[in-house]
Design an enzyme around this catalytic site. Structure first.
Site, PDB file in Angstrom:
ATOM      1  N   ASP A  20       5.904 -75.468 -16.208  1.00  0.00           N
ATOM      2  CA  ASP A  20       4.883 -75.060 -17.180  1.00  0.00           C
ATOM      3  C   ASP A  20       4.570 -76.196 -18.146  1.00  0.00           C
ATOM      4  O   ASP A  20       3.400 -76.459 -18.470  1.00  0.00           O
ATOM      5  CB  ASP A  20       5.360 -73.829 -17.968  1.00  0.00           C
ATOM      6  CG  ASP A  20       5.267 -72.548 -17.152  1.00  0.00           C
ATOM      7  OD1 ASP A  20       4.683 -72.585 -16.054  1.00  0.00           O
ATOM      8  OD2 ASP A  20       5.800 -71.513 -17.603  1.00  0.00           O
ATOM      9  N   THR A  59      -0.002 -64.976 -18.511  1.00  0.00           N
ATOM     10  CA  THR A  59       0.218 -63.758 -19.294  1.00  0.00           C
ATOM     11  C   THR A  59      -0.936 -63.522 -20.264  1.00  0.00           C
ATOM     12  O   THR A  59      -1.418 -62.394 -20.423  1.00  0.00           O
ATOM     13  CB  THR A  59       1.548 -63.848 -20.057  1.00  0.00           C
ATOM     14  OG1 THR A  59       2.608 -64.075 -19.116  1.00  0.00           O
ATOM     15  CG2 THR A  59       1.825 -62.563 -20.818  1.00  0.00           C
TER      16      THR A  59
END
Length: 548
Positions: free
Chosen positions: A391, A98
């Site tokens: 993640d 992102t």
């Protein structure tokens, strides 16, 4: 002939569409910015979620940038370029997707303003690349070294990566799992998350029941109810061959002249299977995992020896079993030796949920692969936990490799932006405009962090600039108060490599788009029916690919 000199020269087939110059650049930038706009509201621990609904009606709700991009059905070629660069970020460090896309959007937005006032795209690209190299230097200056023995810092890194995934209530336990998993498979500072960590999701219990298995969990049951349910001190045979009677080919002939001959034929086949099972038992195997089939006869022999067995184990599971147990995959059980066997403290069949059973291979000392067993009441929850753990594991793995961290909360971006502006003031020519534009784009990260948390983004940015101007380079945005705070003291830290890779990916995406000044789109031909077929069999018509 003189009257024909002004006739247009056609070099493209009829139906092709072409955009050139600023019109093409504007449309390309708009397409890339649309991707960034879609993702920027997901940034940070208080980012919003996106609901993705595919053609079959399946729903995915997430704020994970990589997942959103993967699920989006994107058509515009430039938007696809942005997605590919973002995937490179995910493949390289497993996080920061992102950030990379938002940075690319900011760089292109600022570049468009420069193009509108007459700055050539080539100059902007040169300035961006110069700023990129300086940003690396500034990030390196503020980085802090960390070792694999500093467990608490590694837990903070995992916790930062998990924040915002909707599982904060379980963060303490999940960070422990991440650090333990990374430590178990770390070799010379390298942690291969993709190849050495397996995720198994079970639709029972709560997220708090999620556990780390230093071994492998198989979605299999023991082959025969007469086999033991558990074996301690397991010696594991990994077999890539069949333990069942071979079927004869259609043109094979077997001549049997008497009932005795039939009995002898069957006993001969039976004896072959018995010899294979005997060979494995003789070298000490008490657990057998077979990649191919195990027939009823072999199953009975294995049970008689007190061996747990499972058949048709997948290639991936066999690979994990070999890595975890230290066993060697053997093709011929008659040639199996004791050193080919893997080992584990315990192999057992466990009931998970109301009816489902699975085989757990636990206590693999020196395991080079581990399994994370994820529990949760719904598929959506389990998927979110898996993404959060993945993640976090990537972040811990990245730090164990690079051994450097930086504060989070937008602190690195503010520091880099401030120093880039100082660097720009030493430059002459139009390049300095691009460097300043780069600095402004980098600040999109803390701006969006503040906005997504419900704070005034301008006030937050001014306060952060003031703190860094006073020398507090580790100060970032406190997501609870909206005020500057020391991110290192709060334990909000991130891998240095994630930040440098995000700058690399974002800059690469932006420069790719800026260097395109001509888009030629071919006509998409519809399918034509073959002779004898009805035109109604085909619904596609010739169409033009959309430029936006």
């Amino acid at each position: 002939m003189a009257g024909l000199t002004n006739a247009p020269i056609l070099i493209l087939k009829e139906g092709h569409k072409r955009e050139t110059g600023k019109a093409a650049q504007h449309k390309n930038i708009m397409a890339a910015k649309a991707i960034a706009e879609a993702l920027k509201t997901t940034l940070g621990p208080k980012g919003m979620d996106k609901m993705m609904v595919d053609g079959s009606g399946d729903v995915v709700i997430t704020n994970d940038g990589a997942t959103i991009l993967r699920e989006m059905d994107i058509e515009h070629p430039v938007a696809k370029m942005i997605v590919e660069v973002a995937r490179a970020q995910e493949d390289e460090v497993g996080d920061g997707t992102t950030t990379a896309v938002v940075l690319a959007g900011g760089l292109l937005d600022n570049a468009e303003e420069l193009i509108n006032i007459g700055v050539h795209p080539t100059v902007i690209v040169q300035g961006y690349k110069a700023a990129q190299q300086k940003a690396y230097e500034f990030l390196e200056e503020m980085a802090v070294s960390v070792s694999k023995e500093e467990r608490e810092i590694l837990k903070k890194i995992a916790g930062t990566a998990m924040t915002g995934k909707g599982i904060e209530i379980f963060k303490e336990k999940l960070t422990e799992i991440c650090v333990d998993a990374a430590a178990a498979i770390e070799e010379d500072g390298q942690v291969d998350v993709e190849e050495r960590v397996n995720f198994v999701k079970i639709g029972s219990g709560s997220v708090k029941d999620t556990e780390l298995c230093e071994g492998v969990v198989l979605d299999k049951e023991r082959l025969n109810p007469d086999m033991p349910k558990k074996v301690a001190g397991a010696r594991i045979a990994l077999l890539d061959s069949t333990l069942e009677l071979k079927k004869l080919s259609t043109d094979a002939k077997v001549t049997i002249k008497s009932p005795e001959s039939l009995s002898s034929f069957r006993e001969g086949e039976d004896e072959v299977l018995r010899e294979k099972v005997d060979a494995m038992a003789k070298v000490g195997a008490n657990v057998v995992f077979c990649k191919q089939g195990i027939g009823a006869y072999a199953s009975r022999y294995l049970a008689n020896y007190g061996i747990i067995a499972a058949r048709r184990v997948s290639d991936e599971d066999m690979k994990f079993l070999a890595l975890s147990t230290g066993g060697k995959i053997v093709t011929d059980p008659l040639e199996m030796a004791g050193e080919d066997l893997g080992s584990a403290d315990l192999v057992r069949e466990r009931k998970v949920g109301k009816e489902k059973k699975m085989i757990f291979v636990e206590g693999c000392h020196g395991a080079k692969a581990v399994t994370v067993v994820i529990h949760g009441s719904s598929e959506q929850i389990r998927d979110n936990v898996e993404r959060a753990l993945e993640d976090a594991l990537w972040s811990v793995a990245t730090v164990l490799g690079s051994k450097k961290i930086v504060p989070g909360g937008g602190a690195p971006e503010i520091e880099v932006a401030e120093k880039l502006r100082q660097y720009a003031s030493t430059m002459s020519g139009r390049d300095q405009l691009a460097v300043r534009a780069f600095a402004d784009a980098v600040e999109e990260i803390p701006l969006n962090l503040a906005e997504n948390a419900g704070f005034d983004s301008i006030d937050a940015l001014v306060n952060l600039r003031s703190s860094h101007g006073a020398g507090n380079k580790t100060y970032g945005l406190d997501i609870e108060t909206g005020k500057p705070a020391d991110m290192m003291k709060q334990g909000v830290v991130e891998p240095l490599k994630v930040k440098t890779q995000a700058i690399k990916s974002g800059t690469a995406a932006a420069t790719l788009v800026l260097r395109v000044d001509d888009v030629i789109a071919a006509k998409v031909e519809g399918l034509k029916p073959k002779p004898g077929q009805s035109p109604h069999d085909y619904t596609r018509q010739p169409m033009m690919p959309p430029m936006m």
